[in-house]
Scaffold this motif. Structure first.
Motif, PDB file in Angstrom:
ATOM      1  N   LEU A 133       0.646  -1.223   0.030  1.00 30.32           N
ATOM      2  CA  LEU A 133       0.073   0.266  -0.078  1.00 30.32           C
ATOM      3  C   LEU A 133       0.744   1.232  -0.231  1.00 30.32           C
ATOM      4  O   LEU A 133       0.456   2.264  -0.602  1.00 30.32           O
ATOM      5  N   ARG A 134       2.009   1.297   0.756  1.00 31.21           N
ATOM      6  CA  ARG A 134       2.876   2.348   0.877  1.00 31.21           C
ATOM      7  C   ARG A 134       3.573   2.518  -0.402  1.00 31.21           C
ATOM      8  O   ARG A 134       3.939   3.658  -0.619  1.00 31.21           O
ATOM      9  N   GLU A 135       3.855   1.591  -1.323  1.00 26.81           N
ATOM     10  CA  GLU A 135       4.639   1.629  -2.389  1.00 26.81           C
ATOM     11  C   GLU A 135       3.941   1.441  -3.809  1.00 26.81           C
ATOM     12  O   GLU A 135       4.207   1.428  -4.952  1.00 26.81           O
ATOM     13  N   ALA A 136       2.378   1.559  -3.706  1.00 25.63           N
ATOM     14  CA  ALA A 136       1.735   1.608  -4.899  1.00 25.63           C
ATOM     15  C   ALA A 136       2.150   2.686  -5.963  1.00 25.63           C
ATOM     16  O   ALA A 136       2.347   3.651  -5.832  1.00 25.63           O
ATOM     17  N   SER A 137       2.110   2.169  -7.253  1.00 28.32           N
ATOM     18  CA  SER A 137       2.698   2.742  -8.094  1.00 28.32           C
ATOM     19  C   SER A 137       1.584   4.090  -8.542  1.00 28.32           C
ATOM     20  O   SER A 137       2.099   5.052  -9.170  1.00 28.32           O
ATOM     21  N   GLY A 138       0.385   4.130  -8.304  1.00 24.88           N
ATOM     22  CA  GLY A 138      -0.480   4.993  -8.415  1.00 24.88           C
ATOM     23  C   GLY A 138      -1.762   4.764  -7.950  1.00 24.88           C
ATOM     24  O   GLY A 138      -2.103   3.544  -7.281  1.00 24.88           O
ATOM     25  N   PRO A 139      -2.894   5.652  -7.882  1.00 27.21           N
ATOM     26  CA  PRO A 139      -4.075   5.508  -7.407  1.00 27.21           C
ATOM     27  C   PRO A 139      -4.755   4.122  -7.847  1.00 27.21           C
ATOM     28  O   PRO A 139      -5.455   3.451  -6.981  1.00 27.21           O
ATOM     29  N   GLU A 140      -5.117   3.965  -9.008  1.00 23.17           N
ATOM     30  CA  GLU A 140      -5.644   2.708  -9.354  1.00 23.17           C
ATOM     31  C   GLU A 140      -4.996   1.396  -8.627  1.00 23.17           C
ATOM     32  O   GLU A 140      -5.629   0.475  -8.428  1.00 23.17           O
ATOM     33  N   ALA A 141      -3.545   1.362  -8.724  1.00 21.71           N
ATOM     34  CA  ALA A 141      -3.066   0.185  -7.954  1.00 21.71           C
ATOM     35  C   ALA A 141      -3.199   0.192  -6.483  1.00 21.71           C
ATOM     36  O   ALA A 141      -3.616  -0.987  -6.060  1.00 21.71           O
ATOM     37  N   LEU A 142      -3.306   1.390  -5.830  1.00 19.50           N
ATOM     38  CA  LEU A 142      -3.506   1.228  -4.509  1.00 19.50           C
ATOM     39  C   LEU A 142      -5.045   0.779  -4.286  1.00 19.50           C
ATOM     40  O   LEU A 142      -5.137  -0.015  -3.486  1.00 19.50           O
ATOM     41  N   LEU A 143      -5.912   1.277  -5.209  1.00 18.23           N
ATOM     42  CA  LEU A 143      -7.467   1.036  -4.896  1.00 18.23           C
ATOM     43  C   LEU A 143      -7.734  -0.400  -5.131  1.00 18.23           C
ATOM     44  O   LEU A 143      -8.408  -1.125  -4.684  1.00 18.23           O
ATOM     45  N   ALA A 144      -6.930  -0.945  -6.112  1.00 17.58           N
ATOM     46  CA  ALA A 144      -6.880  -2.797  -6.346  1.00 17.58           C
ATOM     47  C   ALA A 144      -6.362  -3.228  -5.087  1.00 17.58           C
ATOM     48  O   ALA A 144      -7.008  -4.330  -4.983  1.00 17.58           O
ATOM     49  N   LEU A 145      -5.430  -2.894  -4.493  1.00 16.06           N
ATOM     50  CA  LEU A 145      -4.954  -3.397  -3.423  1.00 16.06           C
ATOM     51  C   LEU A 145      -6.118  -3.380  -2.295  1.00 16.06           C
ATOM     52  O   LEU A 145      -6.223  -4.478  -1.527  1.00 16.06           O
TER      53      LEU A 145
END
Length: 302
Positions: A133-145
């Motif tokens: 979560l801290r290293e997510a490459s972008g908002p989409e990746a964060l929300l997918a997690l």
């Protein structure tokens, strides 16, 4: 009740933002909620005032602050925001500074966001997920997690600002991994040693239902987060039918303390509860089931 991904729209996520101090960090979280129709600018001011009046108790885990205030007319609907800072800032917390992740929360009442905080507590308690979560490459990746549609390790990348930072997030994640491995071995050994004493304590507890209070300034943010972590530990112990957990605010806690066997809270809030007649257990990391487990053992002497 809504999940994190339902309360956190993509437009309410900002990664690698610049903030000069903790007020500016909270202001960034508030501006995102204003932009997405969750609250007004007045609510941002209320979140800042909450820390000014109650101290940095919203910093509930290393590097993580849950910015919030009481329900008010400034809250338009229940929602969240997510700000990852390019460089961490100090909130004045004794053990959990500096902060590089600020999650904003605006709640219309005490109910709609409970499932979201429970979900967030579980996610951040897992070192691999917390790091992803801290290293997510972008908002989409964060929300997918957050939604579970992407596994940890698939969402990370060379996010802007990480190289410019001081390595705090990576260092903390590495330390968390090492601590988790050591903690696992120690926990297994400790569980073996205490299984019989815990069973004995359970027999005495089961004669009546006990209550533990988790307390914060407003009774709807950090106290709910700690409640969820404590309930995870109670479930692991098999004690959920013996011990109930109630999240409440400092004023209400003083009236409810007589119903409880203990109060779990932050160091800052504990100072306001010093005169209670029941034990007050200070928890530094609200995401740590190991720390909460230890406090529960102290409470029941197991």
């Amino acid at each position: 009740m809504a999940t994190v991904s339902e309360l956190l729209p993509e437009d309410a996520v900002r990664l690698d933002a610049a903030a000069g101090d903790w007020r500016e960090a909270i202001r960034l979280a508030g501006e995102l909620m204003t932009r997405t129709g969750t609250g007004t600018a007045d609510y941002t001011a209320e979140m800042i005032r909450n820390v000014e009046e109650n101290g940095p108790y919203i910093v509930i885990a290393p590097g993580f602050a849950l910015a919030h205030a009481r329900p008010s007319p400034a809250v338009l609907r229940t929602g969240m925001s997510w700000v990852r800072l390019a460089r961490p800032v100090e909130f004045g917390h004794e053990t959990n500074d500096p902060v590089d992740l600020v999650v904003g929360l605006a709640a219309e009442d005490k109910g709609a966001h409970q499932a979201a905080l429970a979900e967030l507590a579980r996610l951040l308690a897992d070192p691999a997920t917390e790091r992803a979560l801290r290293e997510a490459s972008g908002p989409e990746a964060l929300l997918a997690l957050l939604s579970g549609t992407q596994a940890p390790g698939e969402a990370t990348g060379n996010a802007t600002g990480n190289a410019a930072g001081d390595g705090t997030a990576d260092d903390r994640a590495d330390q968390a991994d090492q601590a988790d491995q050591a903690e696992g071995s120690e926990q297994d050994s400790r569980d073996d040693r205490s299984e019989r004493s815990r069973a004995s304590a359970s027999a005495s507890v089961s004669a009546s239902v006990h209550k533990i209070l988790t307390v914060c300034g407003n009774g709807l943010g950090t106290s709910l987060f700690l409640k969820n972590t404590l309930e995870q530990v109670l479930a692991r112990w098999g004690w959920t039918s013996h011990v109930t957990v109630e999240a409440t605010d400092t004023v209400s806690a003083k009236g409810k303390a007589g119903e409880a066997v203990a109060v779990f809270t932050s160091r800052e809030i504990a100072a306001a509860l010093a005169e209670l007649s029941v034990p007050v257990r200070v928890i530094e990391d609200f995401t740590s089931t190991a720390e909460v487990d230890g406090a529960l053992r102290d409470t029941y002497d197991v």
